[in-house]
Each structure stands twice: as C-alpha cells, then as structure tokens.
Design an enzyme around this catalytic site. Structure first.
Site, mmCIF file in Angstrom:
data_model
loop_
_atom_site.group_PDB
_atom_site.id
_atom_site.type_symbol
_atom_site.label_atom_id
_atom_site.label_comp_id
_atom_site.label_asym_id
_atom_site.label_seq_id
_atom_site.Cartn_x
_atom_site.Cartn_y
_atom_site.Cartn_z
ATOM 1 N N SER A 118 37.687 45.222 41.993
ATOM 2 C CA SER A 118 36.239 45.220 41.768
ATOM 3 C C SER A 118 35.634 46.580 42.101
ATOM 4 C CB SER A 118 35.615 44.151 42.673
ATOM 5 O OG SER A 118 34.228 44.323 42.784
ATOM 6 N N TYR A 140 30.851 47.617 37.510
ATOM 7 C CA TYR A 140 29.435 47.242 37.587
ATOM 8 C C TYR A 140 28.694 48.534 37.308
ATOM 9 C CZ TYR A 140 29.714 42.646 39.971
ATOM 10 O OH TYR A 140 29.917 41.332 40.303
ATOM 11 N N THR A 200 31.506 43.969 33.575
ATOM 12 C CA THR A 200 30.870 42.679 33.894
ATOM 13 C C THR A 200 29.451 42.688 33.360
ATOM 14 O OG1 THR A 200 32.268 42.415 35.819
ATOM 15 C CG2 THR A 200 30.262 41.113 35.779
ATOM 16 N N LYS A 230 33.207 41.023 30.454
ATOM 17 C CA LYS A 230 33.395 39.850 31.315
ATOM 18 C C LYS A 230 32.058 39.156 31.545
ATOM 19 C CE LYS A 230 35.226 38.663 35.878
ATOM 20 N NZ LYS A 230 34.015 38.350 36.648
ATOM 21 N N HIS A 265 31.016 33.774 35.779
ATOM 22 C CA HIS A 265 31.177 34.399 37.096
ATOM 23 C C HIS A 265 31.558 33.348 38.143
ATOM 24 C CE1 HIS A 265 29.988 38.507 38.741
ATOM 25 N NE2 HIS A 265 30.325 37.885 39.846
HETATM 26 C C1 LIG Z 1 33.916 35.820 46.379
HETATM 27 C C2 LIG Z 1 33.834 36.245 44.954
HETATM 28 C C3 LIG Z 1 33.510 37.561 44.663
HETATM 29 C C4 LIG Z 1 33.423 37.985 43.328
HETATM 30 N N1 LIG Z 1 33.152 39.302 43.051
HETATM 31 C C5 LIG Z 1 33.136 39.725 41.769
HETATM 32 C C6 LIG Z 1 32.965 41.112 41.462
HETATM 33 O O1 LIG Z 1 32.847 41.955 42.348
HETATM 34 N N2 LIG Z 1 32.933 41.466 40.161
HETATM 35 C C7 LIG Z 1 33.075 40.545 39.140
HETATM 36 O O2 LIG Z 1 33.033 40.918 37.963
HETATM 37 N N3 LIG Z 1 33.287 39.246 39.404
HETATM 38 C C8 LIG Z 1 33.328 38.821 40.687
HETATM 39 N N4 LIG Z 1 33.574 37.496 40.952
HETATM 40 C C9 LIG Z 1 33.842 36.552 39.839
HETATM 41 C C10 LIG Z 1 35.345 36.507 39.531
HETATM 42 O O3 LIG Z 1 35.770 37.700 38.945
HETATM 43 C C11 LIG Z 1 35.645 35.374 38.533
HETATM 44 O O4 LIG Z 1 34.809 35.504 37.425
HETATM 45 C C12 LIG Z 1 35.471 33.978 39.141
HETATM 46 O O5 LIG Z 1 35.953 33.954 40.455
HETATM 47 C C13 LIG Z 1 36.198 32.959 38.273
HETATM 48 O O6 LIG Z 1 36.040 31.670 38.749
HETATM 49 P P1 LIG Z 1 37.094 30.961 39.754
HETATM 50 O O7 LIG Z 1 36.723 31.461 41.113
HETATM 51 O O8 LIG Z 1 36.800 29.523 39.554
HETATM 52 O O9 LIG Z 1 38.464 31.383 39.331
HETATM 53 C C14 LIG Z 1 33.651 37.050 42.275
HETATM 54 C C15 LIG Z 1 34.005 35.729 42.581
HETATM 55 C C16 LIG Z 1 34.101 35.320 43.896
HETATM 56 C C17 LIG Z 1 34.482 33.904 44.188
#
Ligand SMILES: Cc1cc2nc3c(=O)[nH]c(=O)nc-3n(C[C@H](O)[C@H](O)[C@H](O)COP(=O)(O)O)c2cc1C
Length: 402
Positions: A129, A152, A178, A275, A299
C-alpha cells in the site's frame, strides 16, 4: 474395560512451539480471525475487521458466496489438478493476489515484510500500500516474488510520481490505482473508539494492552510505526497520531478523475489495475482508458455502505469486457472455493485483504503461511471435487445462483 480404554486413548505429544500449538487447531480463515480477536487490542482488531456504517457491504461481500452452488462434474480423472494461472505474463501458483492494506505493522511488528515473504513462498503476488509501514525498497529487499504497488493520489502529484518511479526501480510489476477513496468511508467502530494511527497511548490503550500482552510487547519492542514511503516528504508520515479520516481528508486528492488515469499511464510502463470499479459502465470506461485490469471492489466494505457486492458484479462485467481486460474479484474471499466460484463467473483472479491480516495478527508470518496453505488447498480440493483439472476448465457451467 481398562484394555478398551487403553486401546482408544491416544495422547498427542505436547507441542513446545507456541505458534505451532496455536496453529494446530486452525482449519479456516475464520479460526484465524477468532485468534486475532483474542490477541489484538480491541481498537486494533476493529480497525482491521470493521467496515463502513452498518457494515452491510462488508457482510454481503462474504455472504454472497454462500448463494452460489456448484454443478460438479464427476468421473473426470482428477488425479492431477493444476491451480496455476497466468496474469500479466506471470504464472501464479493459484489465482490469488494479496491486496494492499495500510498500516500492516499494526497487526504484527513484521508487517509487510512477513506478508511479502509468505506470498513469495506461496508463488502469488504481494501488493504494497501507499500507506504501508515498510517502504517500497524494504519490501523489495526481502522478496524476489511478484510485487505490485498500490497508488493513492496525494494532492502533491510530484510525490505520487516519485513513488511510482521508486516502484519501477525496485522491480514492482504492476500498479493498483485505488479509485474508491475520494473521501474516507465512515468506519464507525473507529469513530466510537477514537482510533488513531498509530494508536494513541492513553489510559484506555494501556488497559487494553495489558490484556493483550503478546501484541503489546511486540509493539513496544519494535521500532515506531510510520508511513515509511513518505517519511520526510512534507506530508503526514505517521510520526504523530492521526485519525485515518483526518489523514485522507488532508492529504488525498478528491479531484481524482479519468485524466489522472491517463497521467498514470504516461509515467508507468507496466500494467495498471483500477481498484474499486463498481459498475459495468465504469468497467467499460476502464477498457477505453487503456488500463490492463480492474478490481471489482468496494474496499472490503470499508467505503460506501450498500455498495455493489464484487462477486455479484463479476458476471455482468465479464459479459461486457471479459477478455479485453483482466478482471479481479476483490472482497469477501475466505476460502479456496470462493476463488473457484469467482473464476467460474468470469474473473481472472481474486484478491484478499483481511484473510492475511487475521493470519498475521493470529500467528505472524507462520500464520500467513498457514492461511495461504488453506487457500491453496481449498482451490485444489474444490477443483477436484467439481471435476476441473485446470483453471481453464472452470467455466460458467460450474456454478449457479441459488
Ligand atoms: C485494514 C485494512 C486496510 C486497508 N488498506 C488499504 C489501502 O491502504 N489501500 C487500498 O487500496 N485498499 C486497502 N484496503 C482494502 C483491501 O485492499 C481490499 O480491497 C479488501 O481488504 C478486500 O476485502 P477482504 O478484506 O474481504 O478481502 C484495506 C483493507 C483493510 C481490511
């Protein structure tokens, strides 16, 4: 009677390795979640586990997989099953990518390094990330496996360009842009707890930490957490505690538009995946914009509540743009069977976030290895039970919506 008793009693040798002992009873991602819930302070667990508003997007992401039923074929000689697939010219051991998650070291001090190493061992890509707690270069130094970087868009586009150039120099192979985070979703568990990154050390945290000594010792012994990619770049770098919402609002650019996609293409030669695509219309626009892939994603239910459910979008999107652009199903993946279902409906691969964060919180790097083993074996077993020997043999006839 004693004889009978003797013949049935088998005491397992006591396992001295605490992590092995902890993992020995873990059969599913949900089991890892339950251990993470016990081991992590409540604010930290909720940051990982929670979603936006009423958390309906999040619940549906997972629940929708339960509405898909297999139409298994039998008598197909499945003595050899090969779950590998190709994406952007790379062979993946199975069709899963570890999604980018910010602030990963909150789950375990080894954070991104542990997850990247585990992904390499499993033969699948790891995504870092923008708001990671290890830098682009630190992660590249520990893993030769396929790595993707997630962008981002900071208001300062010079900084974005610099991150993209650093990713290219460090050998990252693809970028996620994203597109669902113009502003931050309202994660109400974090609001209630006043959760900040890094966690503020107040009375409540000390109290909570005392009940979670394993996590607390690990956190206090490790070097302080920062947004490693942007330390000393004139933006919030995590050295002072901020609310995530405050950080996103002050630093990220809500004016992000399709022009920025074009700009990103002009500064990056490799594949770009958008994304957070949530409609067929935007999937078509993504094809027109010339990117290589899209992730159908809300997300993980952390942004817009009552957003479209990724697995439900796969088929309508694949009908319009399948074959023209890679389609990644992101969100709610908890089992290998979920991956097979997404492929059957038209996805090229899936990505998962929480599954590895729970694993990391439960048992560090070995937890992530264990989780990836469960996912891989789940894909292979589901393929064998449904009569598919290769990923190409998984097609629409394999599943039906209940
Ligand atoms: C704690 C956490 C932090 C996340 N941080 C980011 C991030 O920094 N950038 C991003 O594009 N998605 C982020 N996401 C979303 C994940 O990339 C992903 O889309 C999501 O976790 C998918 O769903 P799942 O947790 O059910 O697998 C984050 C998700 C979680 C749970």
């Amino acid at each position: 009677m004693i004889e009978t008793f003797r013949s049935v009693v088998r005491f397992k040798p006591i396992e001295l390795d605490r992590v092995k002992r902890r993992l020995s009873g873990v059969a599913t991602v949900d089991d890892l979640r339950a251990i993470a819930r016990r081991r992590l302070p409540r604010g930290v667990f909720d940051y990982i586990d929670g979603g936006a508003e009423d958390e309906r997007s999040m619940a549906r992401n997972v629940g929708a997989f339960g509405r898909i039923e297999f139409r298994p074929r039998v008598l197909r000689d499945v003595s050899r099953v090969d779950p590998s697939t190709e994406l952007f010219g790379r062979r993946l051991a199975f069709p899963l990518i570890l999604a980018p998650t910010g602030f990963t070291r909150i789950a375990h001090s080894q954070g991104e390094l542990a997850v990247a190493r585990a992904a390499q061992r499993a033969g699948i890509p790891y995504s870092l990330s923008t708001v990671s707690t290890r830098s682009i270069e630190e992660v590249a130094a520990v893993s030769d496996g396929p790595k993707w970087f997630q962008v981002y868009t900071w208001r300062d586009r010079g900084l974005v360009r610099e991150l993209v150039e650093r990713s290219a120099a460090a050998g990252y192979e693809a970028l996620w842009l994203t597109v669902d985070t113009a502003v931050l979703g309202r994660r109400e568990r974090d609001v209630r707890r006043g959760f900040t990154l890094p966690p503020k050390i107040g009375l409540e945290t000390i109290f909570d930490g005392a009940f979670h000594p394993g996590w607390t010792l690990d956190f206090l012994r490790a070097e302080p957490i920062t947004f490693s990619n942007v330390v000393d770049k004139g933006v919030d770098d995590g050295r002072t505690a901020v609310s995530l919402a405050g950080q996103v609002q002050s630093q990220f650019d809500p004016s992000l538009s399709w022009d920025d996609v074009e700009w990103l293409r002009s500064i990056w030669d490799g594949p770009i995946v958008l994304k957070g695509i949530q409609t067929v219309a935007d999937a078509k626009q993504a094809v027109a914009s010339g990117v290589a892939g899209i992730a159908l994603s809300n997300h993980g239910g952390r942004q817009l509540d009552d957003a479209p459910t990724p697995i439900e979008l796969v088929e309508p999107v694949a009908q319009e743009v399948g074959g023209q652009i890679a389609i990644i199903c992101d969100g709610g993946i908890r089992r290998g069977a979920d991956i097979v279902k997404a492929i059957a409906l038209g996805a090229d691969a899936c990505s998962a976030g929480r599954a590895y964060l729970y694993a990391l919180g439960a048992a560090g790097e070995r937890g992530v290895d264990h989780m990836l083993g469960i996912m891989h074996d789940g894909v292979v077993r589901t393929m064998a039970l449904s009569g598919c020997r290769t990923i190409d043999e998984i097609d629409r006839s394999l599943v039906t919506w209940r």
